[in-house]
Design a protein around this motif. Sequence first.
Motif, PDB file in Angstrom:
ATOM      1  N   TYR A   1       0.861  -1.183   0.000  1.00 27.62           N
ATOM      2  CA  TYR A   1       0.000   0.000   0.000  1.00 27.62           C
ATOM      3  C   TYR A   1       0.899   1.236   0.000  1.00 27.62           C
ATOM      4  O   TYR A   1       1.059   1.888   1.029  1.00 27.62           O
ATOM      5  N   PRO A   2       1.480   1.552  -1.148  1.00 26.45           N
ATOM      6  CA  PRO A   2       2.523   2.587  -1.202  1.00 26.45           C
ATOM      7  C   PRO A   2       2.060   3.930  -0.640  1.00 26.45           C
ATOM      8  O   PRO A   2       0.977   4.424  -0.970  1.00 26.45           O
ATOM      9  N   ASP A   3       2.898   4.486   0.220  1.00 31.61           N
ATOM     10  CA  ASP A   3       2.642   5.814   0.754  1.00 31.61           C
ATOM     11  C   ASP A   3       3.559   6.809   0.041  1.00 31.61           C
ATOM     12  O   ASP A   3       4.257   6.465  -0.922  1.00 31.61           O
ATOM     13  N   GLN A   4       3.591   8.039   0.537  1.00 34.07           N
ATOM     14  CA  GLN A   4       4.364   9.080  -0.132  1.00 34.07           C
ATOM     15  C   GLN A   4       5.867   8.785  -0.115  1.00 34.07           C
ATOM     16  O   GLN A   4       6.580   9.056  -1.082  1.00 34.07           O
ATOM     17  N   ASP A   5       6.358   8.233   0.989  1.00 34.68           N
ATOM     18  CA  ASP A   5       7.785   7.938   1.093  1.00 34.68           C
ATOM     19  C   ASP A   5       8.191   6.828   0.139  1.00 34.68           C
ATOM     20  O   ASP A   5       9.224   6.922  -0.545  1.00 34.68           O
ATOM     21  N   ALA A   6       7.384   5.764   0.080  1.00 32.61           N
ATOM     22  CA  ALA A   6       7.687   4.660  -0.838  1.00 32.61           C
ATOM     23  C   ALA A   6       7.661   5.135  -2.289  1.00 32.61           C
ATOM     24  O   ALA A   6       8.558   4.816  -3.084  1.00 32.61           O
TER      25      ALA A   6
ATOM     26  N   LYS B   1      -4.657   6.696  -0.659  1.00 32.70           N
ATOM     27  CA  LYS B   1      -4.619   8.019  -0.052  1.00 32.70           C
ATOM     28  C   LYS B   1      -4.617   9.064  -1.155  1.00 32.70           C
ATOM     29  O   LYS B   1      -3.825   8.978  -2.108  1.00 32.70           O
ATOM     30  N   PHE B   2      -5.484  10.050  -1.025  1.00 34.23           N
ATOM     31  CA  PHE B   2      -5.714  10.987  -2.111  1.00 34.23           C
ATOM     32  C   PHE B   2      -4.472  11.791  -2.464  1.00 34.23           C
ATOM     33  O   PHE B   2      -4.183  12.028  -3.641  1.00 34.23           O
ATOM     34  N   ASN B   3      -3.697  12.223  -1.447  1.00 36.41           N
ATOM     35  CA  ASN B   3      -2.528  13.027  -1.797  1.00 36.41           C
ATOM     36  C   ASN B   3      -1.415  12.192  -2.443  1.00 36.41           C
ATOM     37  O   ASN B   3      -0.591  12.735  -3.183  1.00 36.41           O
TER      38      ASN B   3
ATOM     39  N   ASN C   1      -3.057  20.211   0.882  1.00 35.39           N
ATOM     40  CA  ASN C   1      -4.458  20.637   0.862  1.00 35.39           C
ATOM     41  C   ASN C   1      -5.404  19.582   0.298  1.00 35.39           C
ATOM     42  O   ASN C   1      -6.569  19.873   0.057  1.00 35.39           O
ATOM     43  N   CYS C   2      -4.895  18.352   0.062  1.00 32.75           N
ATOM     44  CA  CYS C   2      -5.784  17.304  -0.473  1.00 32.75           C
ATOM     45  C   CYS C   2      -5.533  15.975   0.234  1.00 32.75           C
ATOM     46  O   CYS C   2      -5.486  14.935  -0.398  1.00 32.75           O
ATOM     47  N   SER C   3      -5.365  16.034   1.553  1.00 34.07           N
ATOM     48  CA  SER C   3      -5.047  14.812   2.295  1.00 34.07           C
ATOM     49  C   SER C   3      -6.279  14.045   2.755  1.00 34.07           C
ATOM     50  O   SER C   3      -6.186  12.872   3.104  1.00 34.07           O
TER      51      SER C   3
END
Length: 322
Positions: free
Chosen positions: A23-28, A56-58, A193-195
């Motif tokens: 479930y890739p996040d921003q860091d990955a 996640k939207f952002n 602004n889109c989290s």
Amino acid sequence: MTKLDELISILTKEHVYIQMHNYPDQDALASAYGLQALLEIKGIKSTICYNGQIDKFNTLKMIELLHIDIYNNKEFSMEAEDEIILVDGQMGNVNMVNFIGRKVACIDHHPKQEVLEYRFYDIRSQIGACASLIAEYFVENKIEISMEIATALSYGIKMDTANLSRRASDLDIDMFCFLYKKADKDILFGFDNCSLRKNDLIAYQEAISNLKLYGRVGIARIGDDCSEAIIGSISDFLLTVSEVDFTLVYSYRVGGLKFSVRSESKTVDAGKVIKEALSGFGDGGGHATMAAGFLPNLNTKQEIDEMAHLIEQRVIEMVIKS
């Protein structure tokens, strides 16, 4: 040799796969994107891939605005001889599926698992964000970094260290300062602004309504089918309550219970707690301050309620004893 030189030296294919966790996040995502650029400069093509979903939207906005090409495992065919570089995760982690190809390298900032399969690894658990390691590769090899890559990497550091307030090492701070000067500030502001989406607010409402306190332990079940991202975000949110320094947040999804854990206590390791709490039923792990776990194969309401209660009690007992 630099770390990047070492990595390049062990690759035997003209094309490799860069695998993120399920479930890739921003860091990955930032780490994979930055590594892809580095490999391209060295003449190696790569495909960024993952199993699972991005919810996640952002993170989705990062992909859109920075034009990042990534592929779910259903969108490509991998052979046994293909070479894979793991980023922001390791084999042995509950959230890293075992693709058919050869795992030849690993770049990560989580506690070290079994590393014998890798020809190269750079695993530094004292670093707050995997993106900081990739940024360092640019710096130590004197490779020019694009605005898009700088934007992605700085956002990855920002998110995984909670604005440099959680587990931020000197390297994280140095790399963020380096990257921020080169990043697109308007895009970074847009990510912040889109989290959240409207439906996410329901999960926050559930967390507030269902929050239970046991000493300084805060526990909340937030309904069913909540995304990985929102479970983690709510776990962070509850940690801001002044009476709480350890949180356990969970949701029933994909046939089991998904847990997110956070700890601000110097004596309680979140990764060790969730791993031990799920022992015999599921698996979990992570950092001392943030971790996650999954308990599969739950099909009835009675099973779900009984196992949720058991895990809660195990966590409470371990934290109170620490």
